[in-house]
Scaffold this motif. Structure first.
Motif, PDB file in Angstrom:
ATOM      1  N   GLN A  54       9.161   4.008   5.064  1.00  0.00           N
ATOM      2  CA  GLN A  54      10.424   4.615   4.646  1.00  0.00           C
ATOM      3  C   GLN A  54      10.805   5.771   5.562  1.00  0.00           C
ATOM      4  OE1 GLN A  54      10.657   6.943   0.997  1.00  0.00           O
ATOM      5  NE2 GLN A  54      12.608   5.965   0.542  1.00  0.00           N
ATOM      6  N   LEU A  55       9.826   6.596   5.922  1.00  0.00           N
ATOM      7  CA  LEU A  55      10.110   7.746   6.776  1.00  0.00           C
ATOM      8  C   LEU A  55      10.473   7.305   8.195  1.00  0.00           C
ATOM      9  CD1 LEU A  55      10.256  10.632   5.938  1.00  0.00           C
ATOM     10  CD2 LEU A  55       7.973  11.027   6.856  1.00  0.00           C
ATOM     11  N   ILE A  56       9.890   6.212   8.652  1.00  0.00           N
ATOM     12  CA  ILE A  56      10.265   5.649   9.955  1.00  0.00           C
ATOM     13  C   ILE A  56      11.734   5.237   9.938  1.00  0.00           C
ATOM     14  CG2 ILE A  56       9.964   3.615  11.442  1.00  0.00           C
ATOM     15  CD1 ILE A  56       6.929   3.830  10.794  1.00  0.00           C
ATOM     16  N   SER A  57      12.149   4.619   8.838  1.00  0.00           N
ATOM     17  CA  SER A  57      13.548   4.213   8.697  1.00  0.00           C
ATOM     18  C   SER A  57      14.469   5.430   8.694  1.00  0.00           C
ATOM     19  CB  SER A  57      13.725   3.419   7.395  1.00  0.00           C
ATOM     20  OG  SER A  57      15.075   3.076   7.196  1.00  0.00           O
ATOM     21  N   ILE A  58      14.070   6.482   7.975  1.00  0.00           N
ATOM     22  CA  ILE A  58      14.871   7.705   7.911  1.00  0.00           C
ATOM     23  C   ILE A  58      14.957   8.361   9.290  1.00  0.00           C
ATOM     24  CG2 ILE A  58      14.927  10.060   6.984  1.00  0.00           C
ATOM     25  CD1 ILE A  58      13.712   8.905   4.398  1.00  0.00           C
ATOM     26  N   CYS A  59      13.850   8.366  10.012  1.00  0.00           N
ATOM     27  CA  CYS A  59      13.826   8.941  11.356  1.00  0.00           C
ATOM     28  C   CYS A  59      14.822   8.218  12.265  1.00  0.00           C
ATOM     29  CB  CYS A  59      12.411   8.852  11.932  1.00  0.00           C
ATOM     30  SG  CYS A  59      12.224   9.598  13.575  1.00  0.00           S
ATOM     31  N   THR A  60      14.872   6.906  12.149  1.00  0.00           N
ATOM     32  CA  THR A  60      15.822   6.118  12.940  1.00  0.00           C
ATOM     33  C   THR A  60      17.258   6.479  12.580  1.00  0.00           C
ATOM     34  OG1 THR A  60      14.242   4.277  13.044  1.00  0.00           O
ATOM     35  CG2 THR A  60      16.540   3.775  13.547  1.00  0.00           C
ATOM     36  N   LEU A 119       6.474  16.462   5.877  1.00  0.00           N
ATOM     37  CA  LEU A 119       7.060  16.099   7.171  1.00  0.00           C
ATOM     38  C   LEU A 119       8.527  15.710   7.020  1.00  0.00           C
ATOM     39  CD1 LEU A 119       6.386  15.689  10.194  1.00  0.00           C
ATOM     40  CD2 LEU A 119       5.904  13.292   9.650  1.00  0.00           C
ATOM     41  N   GLU A 120       8.882  15.127   5.887  1.00  0.00           N
ATOM     42  CA  GLU A 120      10.268  14.705   5.666  1.00  0.00           C
ATOM     43  C   GLU A 120      11.227  15.894   5.753  1.00  0.00           C
ATOM     44  OE1 GLU A 120      12.883  12.010   2.537  1.00  0.00           O
ATOM     45  OE2 GLU A 120      10.919  12.767   1.929  1.00  0.00           O
ATOM     46  N   GLN A 122       0.847  -1.190   0.000  1.00  0.00           N
ATOM     47  CA  GLN A 122       0.000   0.000   0.000  1.00  0.00           C
ATOM     48  C   GLN A 122       0.887   1.247   0.000  1.00  0.00           C
ATOM     49  OE1 GLN A 122      -1.041   2.548   2.234  1.00  0.00           O
ATOM     50  NE2 GLN A 122      -2.800   3.082   0.952  1.00  0.00           N
ATOM     51  N   PRO A 123       0.711   2.168  -0.963  1.00  0.00           N
ATOM     52  CA  PRO A 123       1.631   3.312  -1.115  1.00  0.00           C
ATOM     53  C   PRO A 123       1.810   4.155   0.142  1.00  0.00           C
ATOM     54  CG  PRO A 123       0.218   3.129  -3.038  1.00  0.00           C
ATOM     55  CD  PRO A 123      -0.301   2.143  -2.035  1.00  0.00           C
ATOM     56  N   LEU A 124       0.721   4.458   0.846  1.00  0.00           N
ATOM     57  CA  LEU A 124       0.838   5.288   2.043  1.00  0.00           C
ATOM     58  C   LEU A 124       1.640   4.566   3.119  1.00  0.00           C
ATOM     59  CD1 LEU A 124       0.080   7.919   3.497  1.00  0.00           C
ATOM     60  CD2 LEU A 124      -2.015   6.783   4.294  1.00  0.00           C
ATOM     61  N   ARG A 125       1.376   3.266   3.290  1.00  0.00           N
ATOM     62  CA  ARG A 125       2.116   2.489   4.286  1.00  0.00           C
ATOM     63  C   ARG A 125       3.591   2.397   3.909  1.00  0.00           C
ATOM     64  NH1 ARG A 125       1.676   2.115   9.228  1.00  0.00           N
ATOM     65  NH2 ARG A 125       3.851   2.697   9.066  1.00  0.00           N
ATOM     66  N   SER A 126       3.852   2.259   2.618  1.00  0.00           N
ATOM     67  CA  SER A 126       5.232   2.194   2.144  1.00  0.00           C
ATOM     68  C   SER A 126       5.972   3.488   2.466  1.00  0.00           C
ATOM     69  CB  SER A 126       5.259   1.951   0.633  1.00  0.00           C
ATOM     70  OG  SER A 126       6.584   1.954   0.147  1.00  0.00           O
ATOM     71  N   ALA A 127       5.308   4.623   2.205  1.00  0.00           N
ATOM     72  CA  ALA A 127       5.929   5.923   2.477  1.00  0.00           C
ATOM     73  C   ALA A 127       6.162   6.114   3.972  1.00  0.00           C
ATOM     74  CB  ALA A 127       5.048   7.042   1.929  1.00  0.00           C
ATOM     75  N   LYS A 128       5.220   5.653   4.782  1.00  0.00           N
ATOM     76  CA  LYS A 128       5.389   5.757   6.238  1.00  0.00           C
ATOM     77  C   LYS A 128       6.568   4.911   6.710  1.00  0.00           C
ATOM     78  CE  LYS A 128       0.676   6.914   7.722  1.00  0.00           C
ATOM     79  NZ  LYS A 128      -0.464   6.541   8.585  1.00  0.00           N
ATOM     80  N   ASN A 156      12.952  11.623  18.123  1.00  0.00           N
ATOM     81  CA  ASN A 156      12.577  10.328  17.557  1.00  0.00           C
ATOM     82  C   ASN A 156      11.124   9.980  17.879  1.00  0.00           C
ATOM     83  OD1 ASN A 156      12.369   7.156  18.074  1.00  0.00           O
ATOM     84  ND2 ASN A 156      13.874   7.499  16.464  1.00  0.00           N
ATOM     85  N   MET A 157      10.759  10.085  19.132  1.00  0.00           N
ATOM     86  CA  MET A 157       9.392   9.727  19.533  1.00  0.00           C
ATOM     87  C   MET A 157       8.363  10.675  18.918  1.00  0.00           C
ATOM     88  SD  MET A 157       9.710   8.471  23.511  1.00  0.00           S
ATOM     89  CE  MET A 157      10.631   9.903  24.080  1.00  0.00           C
ATOM     90  N   THR A 158       8.701  11.965  18.879  1.00  0.00           N
ATOM     91  CA  THR A 158       7.785  12.956  18.312  1.00  0.00           C
ATOM     92  C   THR A 158       7.476  12.652  16.855  1.00  0.00           C
ATOM     93  OG1 THR A 158       8.573  14.698  19.799  1.00  0.00           O
ATOM     94  CG2 THR A 158       7.471  15.405  17.772  1.00  0.00           C
ATOM     95  N   TYR A 159       8.520  12.385  16.074  1.00  0.00           N
ATOM     96  CA  TYR A 159       8.301  12.183  14.642  1.00  0.00           C
ATOM     97  C   TYR A 159       7.761  10.797  14.316  1.00  0.00           C
ATOM     98  CZ  TYR A 159       9.874  16.760  13.358  1.00  0.00           C
ATOM     99  OH  TYR A 159       9.942  18.127  13.208  1.00  0.00           O
ATOM    100  N   MET A 160       8.041   9.813  15.137  1.00  0.00           N
ATOM    101  CA  MET A 160       7.416   8.503  14.930  1.00  0.00           C
ATOM    102  C   MET A 160       5.895   8.629  15.023  1.00  0.00           C
ATOM    103  SD  MET A 160       9.542   6.046  14.227  1.00  0.00           S
ATOM    104  CE  MET A 160      11.244   5.492  14.421  1.00  0.00           C
TER     105      MET A 160
END
Length: 245
Positions: free
Chosen positions: A74-80, A119-120, A66-72, A100-104
């Motif tokens: 990816q951004l979770i990985s970048i946040c880490t 958000l990115e 699902q595109p939205l889940r995929s984008a989320k 980290n917690m705020t952006y997750m």
């Protein structure tokens, strides 16, 4: 000189050549991503913004159907990765963990891919601002040097003697100053940093918990698990099982 028979069976193309010709293996640009993490670690906002602009024009890999889940995801990985980068750059644990917690949470609350795209950029700016503010207001030069040494040697069997030798100060003096400024002992700080770093491997690799205990130089898996639970209120397995699918 030897010749090849017309009926000889030629070897198949090597897998690496197939991979090079397959477009899906070209994304994302790992060179650019590494440069981006270096810029974040160095607190260089202009360089980081320039790199992320280049990355934004590239096709992104899919992390879910699902595109939205995929984008989320990816951004979770970048946040880490941003969290790890600013910790290595000298940000305090409190600053890095809060960001980290705020952006997750922000990532999960986004309803559209455009919101995630906006958000990115915001996340990049805030992480670098947090790093630079943390650097400016934090510790003495000796303690900053000690922390930088710890962070760059986090996979090693760190000792107070090795750290004080690097900082060219007496071990007892460093121990006293570290506790006074940071609020925890060097051993506690090292263990906390090791736990923070181990989170990335739990989320993004399939390395066993026993292997991670060895990687981060804990004496055994039980001690690693105990330390992990002390700092996160979860066992390594519980933390790994909580990662987004």
């Amino acid at each position: 000189m030897s010749t090849i028979s017309k009926n000889a069976v030629l070897p198949e193309k090597r897998p690496s050549e197939d991979m090079k010709s397959n477009k899906q293996f070209l994304y994302p640009s790992y060179l650019l991503e590494n440069q981006l993490m270096d810029a974040v670690q160095n607190g260089d906002l202009n360089e980081a913004l320039s790199i992320i602009e280049s990355l934004s024009t590239s096709e992104r890999p899919k992390y879910a159907f699902q595109p939205l889940r995929s984008a989320k995801n990816q951004l979770i990985s970048i946040c880490t990765l941003y969290t790890r980068a600013i910790l290595r750059g000298g940000a305090s644990q409190e600053v890095a963990s809060t960001l980290n917690m705020t952006y997750m949470l922000e990532i999960e609350n986004c309803q559209t891919e455009q919101e995630l795209s906006d958000l990115e950029y915001d996340m990049l700016v805030r992480f670098i601002e947090g790093l630079n503010k943390s650097r400016a207001t934090q510790y003495s030069n000796i303690i900053n040097e000690a922390i930088a040494y710890i962070q760059s040697h986090i996979l090693e069997d760190l000792s107070l003697q090795a750290i004080s030798s690097h900082c060219k100060v007496n071990p007892s003096y460093l121990s006293h100053l570290f506790k006074k400024e940071v609020g925890v002992s060097t051993v506690q700080f090292i263990n906390q940093k090791k736990i923070e770093e181990s989170k990335y491997f739990l989320l993004h690799t399939n390395q066993s918990i026993a292997d991670l205990a060895k990687k981060f130089n804990f004496c055994n898996q039980s001690y690693f698990t105990a330390q992990f639970k002390y700092y996160t209120s979860m066992t390594p397995k519980q933390f790994r099982d909580s990662r987004p699918i």
